[in-house]
Design a protein around this motif. Structure first.
Motif, PDB file in Angstrom:
ATOM      1  N   VAL A 247      -7.931 102.477  49.637  1.00 15.72           N
ATOM      2  CA  VAL A 247      -7.166 103.729  49.553  1.00 15.72           C
ATOM      3  C   VAL A 247      -7.358 104.580  50.798  1.00 15.72           C
ATOM      4  O   VAL A 247      -6.388 105.091  51.381  1.00 15.72           O
ATOM      5  CB  VAL A 247      -7.561 104.525  48.297  1.00 15.72           C
ATOM      6  N   MET A 248      -8.622 104.710  51.248  1.00 15.50           N
ATOM      7  CA  MET A 248      -8.904 105.614  52.355  1.00 15.50           C
ATOM      8  C   MET A 248      -8.393 105.083  53.692  1.00 15.50           C
ATOM      9  O   MET A 248      -8.178 105.854  54.626  1.00 15.50           O
ATOM     10  CB  MET A 248     -10.402 105.909  52.430  1.00 15.50           C
ATOM     11  N   LEU A 249      -8.175 103.787  53.798  1.00 17.59           N
ATOM     12  CA  LEU A 249      -7.542 103.243  54.997  1.00 17.59           C
ATOM     13  C   LEU A 249      -6.018 103.325  54.896  1.00 17.59           C
ATOM     14  O   LEU A 249      -5.346 103.778  55.819  1.00 17.59           O
ATOM     15  CB  LEU A 249      -7.959 101.788  55.194  1.00 17.59           C
ATOM     16  N   GLN A 250      -5.497 102.899  53.758  1.00 12.92           N
ATOM     17  CA  GLN A 250      -4.045 102.764  53.637  1.00 12.92           C
ATOM     18  C   GLN A 250      -3.307 104.096  53.530  1.00 12.92           C
ATOM     19  O   GLN A 250      -2.110 104.165  53.844  1.00 12.92           O
ATOM     20  CB  GLN A 250      -3.717 101.887  52.429  1.00 12.92           C
ATOM     21  N   TYR A 251      -4.003 105.173  53.129  1.00 12.72           N
ATOM     22  CA  TYR A 251      -3.277 106.446  53.010  1.00 12.72           C
ATOM     23  C   TYR A 251      -2.811 106.935  54.373  1.00 12.72           C
ATOM     24  O   TYR A 251      -1.796 107.653  54.474  1.00 12.72           O
ATOM     25  CB  TYR A 251      -4.138 107.507  52.313  1.00 12.72           C
ATOM     26  N   GLY A 252      -3.517 106.542  55.446  1.00 16.53           N
ATOM     27  CA  GLY A 252      -3.144 107.043  56.764  1.00 16.53           C
ATOM     28  C   GLY A 252      -2.955 105.976  57.824  1.00 16.53           C
ATOM     29  O   GLY A 252      -2.776 106.297  59.000  1.00 16.53           O
ATOM     30  N   CYS A 253      -3.010 104.703  57.433  1.00 16.53           N
ATOM     31  CA  CYS A 253      -2.914 103.626  58.417  1.00 16.53           C
ATOM     32  C   CYS A 253      -2.095 102.456  57.884  1.00 16.53           C
ATOM     33  O   CYS A 253      -2.027 102.230  56.677  1.00 16.53           O
ATOM     34  CB  CYS A 253      -4.309 103.080  58.778  1.00 16.53           C
ATOM     35  N   GLU A 254      -1.544 101.701  58.816  1.00 17.68           N
ATOM     36  CA  GLU A 254      -0.985 100.397  58.493  1.00 17.68           C
ATOM     37  C   GLU A 254      -2.090  99.380  58.744  1.00 17.68           C
ATOM     38  O   GLU A 254      -2.638  99.315  59.853  1.00 17.68           O
ATOM     39  CB  GLU A 254       0.223 100.103  59.378  1.00 17.68           C
ATOM     40  N   VAL A 255      -2.428  98.602  57.736  1.00 19.69           N
ATOM     41  CA  VAL A 255      -3.547  97.668  57.835  1.00 19.69           C
ATOM     42  C   VAL A 255      -3.039  96.250  57.608  1.00 19.69           C
ATOM     43  O   VAL A 255      -2.421  95.964  56.579  1.00 19.69           O
ATOM     44  CB  VAL A 255      -4.647  97.997  56.795  1.00 19.69           C
ATOM     45  N   THR A 256      -3.305  95.354  58.566  1.00 23.53           N
ATOM     46  CA  THR A 256      -2.792  93.984  58.495  1.00 23.53           C
ATOM     47  C   THR A 256      -3.899  92.983  58.767  1.00 23.53           C
ATOM     48  O   THR A 256      -4.558  93.046  59.820  1.00 23.53           O
ATOM     49  CB  THR A 256      -1.666  93.764  59.524  1.00 23.53           C
ATOM     50  N   SER A 257      -4.119  92.067  57.841  1.00 21.91           N
ATOM     51  CA  SER A 257      -5.053  90.962  58.069  1.00 21.91           C
ATOM     52  C   SER A 257      -4.341  89.922  58.924  1.00 21.91           C
ATOM     53  O   SER A 257      -3.246  89.462  58.579  1.00 21.91           O
ATOM     54  CB  SER A 257      -5.489  90.358  56.731  1.00 21.91           C
ATOM     55  N   LEU A 258      -4.943  89.535  60.048  1.00 21.95           N
ATOM     56  CA  LEU A 258      -4.285  88.651  61.003  1.00 21.95           C
ATOM     57  C   LEU A 258      -4.639  87.177  60.814  1.00 21.95           C
ATOM     58  O   LEU A 258      -3.765  86.336  60.692  1.00 21.95           O
ATOM     59  CB  LEU A 258      -4.611  89.092  62.435  1.00 21.95           C
ATOM     60  N   PHE A 259      -5.929  86.845  60.789  1.00 15.89           N
ATOM     61  CA  PHE A 259      -6.335  85.455  60.591  1.00 15.89           C
ATOM     62  C   PHE A 259      -7.825  85.396  60.260  1.00 15.89           C
ATOM     63  O   PHE A 259      -8.579  86.330  60.543  1.00 15.89           O
ATOM     64  CB  PHE A 259      -6.028  84.585  61.821  1.00 15.89           C
ATOM     65  N   SER A 260      -8.227  84.278  59.654  1.00 13.63           N
ATOM     66  CA  SER A 260      -9.622  84.072  59.252  1.00 13.63           C
ATOM     67  C   SER A 260     -10.376  83.305  60.329  1.00 13.63           C
ATOM     68  O   SER A 260      -9.781  82.598  61.154  1.00 13.63           O
ATOM     69  CB  SER A 260      -9.685  83.301  57.932  1.00 13.63           C
ATOM     70  N   VAL A 261     -11.711  83.455  60.310  1.00 12.48           N
ATOM     71  CA  VAL A 261     -12.579  82.780  61.271  1.00 12.48           C
ATOM     72  C   VAL A 261     -13.755  82.184  60.515  1.00 12.48           C
ATOM     73  O   VAL A 261     -14.439  82.884  59.758  1.00 12.48           O
ATOM     74  CB  VAL A 261     -13.091  83.766  62.355  1.00 12.48           C
ATOM     75  N   LYS A 262     -14.015  80.906  60.727  1.00 16.63           N
ATOM     76  CA  LYS A 262     -15.085  80.213  60.026  1.00 16.63           C
ATOM     77  C   LYS A 262     -16.458  80.511  60.665  1.00 16.63           C
ATOM     78  O   LYS A 262     -16.541  80.838  61.848  1.00 16.63           O
ATOM     79  CB  LYS A 262     -14.826  78.697  60.029  1.00 16.63           C
ATOM     80  N   PRO A 263     -17.531  80.359  59.882  1.00 18.13           N
ATOM     81  CA  PRO A 263     -18.878  80.664  60.388  1.00 18.13           C
ATOM     82  C   PRO A 263     -19.268  79.901  61.648  1.00 18.13           C
ATOM     83  O   PRO A 263     -20.001  80.417  62.494  1.00 18.13           O
ATOM     84  CB  PRO A 263     -19.788  80.279  59.212  1.00 18.13           C
ATOM     85  N   GLY A 264     -18.764  78.662  61.792  1.00 11.68           N
ATOM     86  CA  GLY A 264     -19.147  77.845  62.944  1.00 11.68           C
ATOM     87  C   GLY A 264     -18.689  78.390  64.281  1.00 11.68           C
ATOM     88  O   GLY A 264     -19.122  77.899  65.335  1.00 11.68           O
ATOM     89  N   SER A 265     -17.846  79.420  64.283  1.00 11.71           N
ATOM     90  CA  SER A 265     -17.388  80.034  65.534  1.00 11.71           C
ATOM     91  C   SER A 265     -18.429  80.967  66.133  1.00 11.71           C
ATOM     92  O   SER A 265     -18.217  81.507  67.222  1.00 11.71           O
ATOM     93  CB  SER A 265     -16.078  80.805  65.297  1.00 11.71           C
ATOM     94  N   PHE A 266     -19.540  81.161  65.402  1.00  7.06           N
ATOM     95  CA  PHE A 266     -20.587  82.093  65.836  1.00  7.06           C
ATOM     96  C   PHE A 266     -21.924  81.386  66.008  1.00  7.06           C
ATOM     97  O   PHE A 266     -22.170  80.330  65.429  1.00  7.06           O
ATOM     98  CB  PHE A 266     -20.784  83.205  64.788  1.00  7.06           C
ATOM     99  N   ASN A 267     -22.777  82.020  66.774  1.00  5.55           N
ATOM    100  CA  ASN A 267     -24.161  81.580  66.898  1.00  5.55           C
ATOM    101  C   ASN A 267     -25.065  82.820  66.860  1.00  5.55           C
ATOM    102  O   ASN A 267     -24.943  83.682  67.721  1.00  5.55           O
ATOM    103  CB  ASN A 267     -24.360  80.823  68.210  1.00  5.55           C
ATOM    104  N   PRO A 268     -25.959  82.911  65.855  1.00  2.43           N
ATOM    105  CA  PRO A 268     -26.090  82.011  64.706  1.00  2.43           C
ATOM    106  C   PRO A 268     -24.883  82.160  63.764  1.00  2.43           C
ATOM    107  O   PRO A 268     -24.230  83.198  63.753  1.00  2.43           O
ATOM    108  CB  PRO A 268     -27.374  82.499  64.042  1.00  2.43           C
TER     109      PRO A 268
END
Length: 269
Positions: free
Chosen positions: A165-186
């Motif tokens: 609610v507190m984001l959407q009342y004043g912003c447009e919020v869009t999920s773009l894509f997911s990232v798997k754990p293996g993309s990071f270290n650790p």
């Protein structure tokens, strides 16, 4: 950039360093930086996003709390020369806690904020930045996927809540894509996701008192199993619920963002 010196990730800072080149390129493409953009990168880590951003902009500010990483970034990028443009972009490092970042000091109301946010402070940091939304053009962040799911959730969803609610009342919020754990270290124990947040001044102006809205939303979701009649009884009279056509027997997750705005504005009058 060459081989980056070793740095042990510090759990207290929520450090997970992005190393997947395909994901790095995908994030930079989502940011789509223009040469004159004023970009602030939060949590640059070892500079996975910093270097490709410096290839595309005249100046870049980065915010890093870890002193050792700050020194590493200074050594890597203070005299960085872009091989693409043969320019030397202005690189400014701010060694501080992002929760204390004051955007008014950047003399710009079109800031673009990007980064791989430390998951342990992501929600309070989002609220801190939103309190300064008048300086922000947009934000593109990598966050824990669970948090992004909450940010974009709609009424009736189990993930819909205060953050939604507190984001959407004043912003447009869009999920773009997911990232798997293996993309990071650790590798973190959870999936991540990249999200775009665009503040909308016209949306924000619909709310007479943002602080009151936050209090109402917080109270409504503090005990999700309670009815609105009970969770908001200290702030909203039942007659107001009836006046606005809100069933007092419903629960917080069933009210839309517009319902919460109507409640806050009615209580304010």
């Amino acid at each position: 950039m060459g081989e980056t010196p070793a740095h042990r990730a510090r759990k207290r800072f929520g450090q997970n360093f992005l190393h997947d080149q395909a994901i790095i390129e995908k994030i930079v493409a989502a940011i789509s930086p223009a040469k004159d953009d004023r970009i602030i990168e939060i949590g640059p880590g070892k500079g996975a996003l910093t270097e490709p951003l410096l290839e595309k902009v005249k100046q870049l500010d980065v915010v890093e709390i870890d002193r050792d990483l700050a020194n590493l970034l200074e050594s890597l990028f203070t005299n960085h020369q872009s091989p693409l443009t043969n320019d030397k972009p202005k690189f400014t490092l701010h060694q501080l806690d992002a929760l204390k970042l004051d955007l008014s000091g950047f003399a710009c109301n079109q800031l673009r904020i990007v980064g791989n946010l430390p998951y342990n402070i992501s929600t309070p940091l989002l609220f801190h930045l939103l309190s300064q939304a008048n300086y922000i053009k947009d934000m593109i962040f990598m966050l824990q996927k669970e948090v992004v799911d909450r940010m974009v959730a709609g009424p009736g969803s189990k993930t819909y809540g205060r953050l939604s609610v507190m984001l959407q009342y004043g912003c447009e919020v869009t999920s773009l894509f997911s990232v798997k754990p293996g993309s990071f270290n650790p590798a973190p124990k959870v999936d991540s996701a990249v999200v775009r947040i665009v503040p909308d001044a016209e949306r924000m102006r619909r709310v007479k008192d943002p602080v009151l809205l936050e209090h109402i939303v917080r109270d409504a979701f503090s005990q999700r199993r309670k009815t609105i009649r009970n969770s908001l009884k200290k702030r909203v009279e039942e007659s107001i619920l009836a006046e606005l056509g809100i069933d007092p027997g419903t629960r917080a997750e069933n009210l839309s963002v517009d319902d919460y705005i109507a409640l806050a504005n009615r209580v304010k009058t």
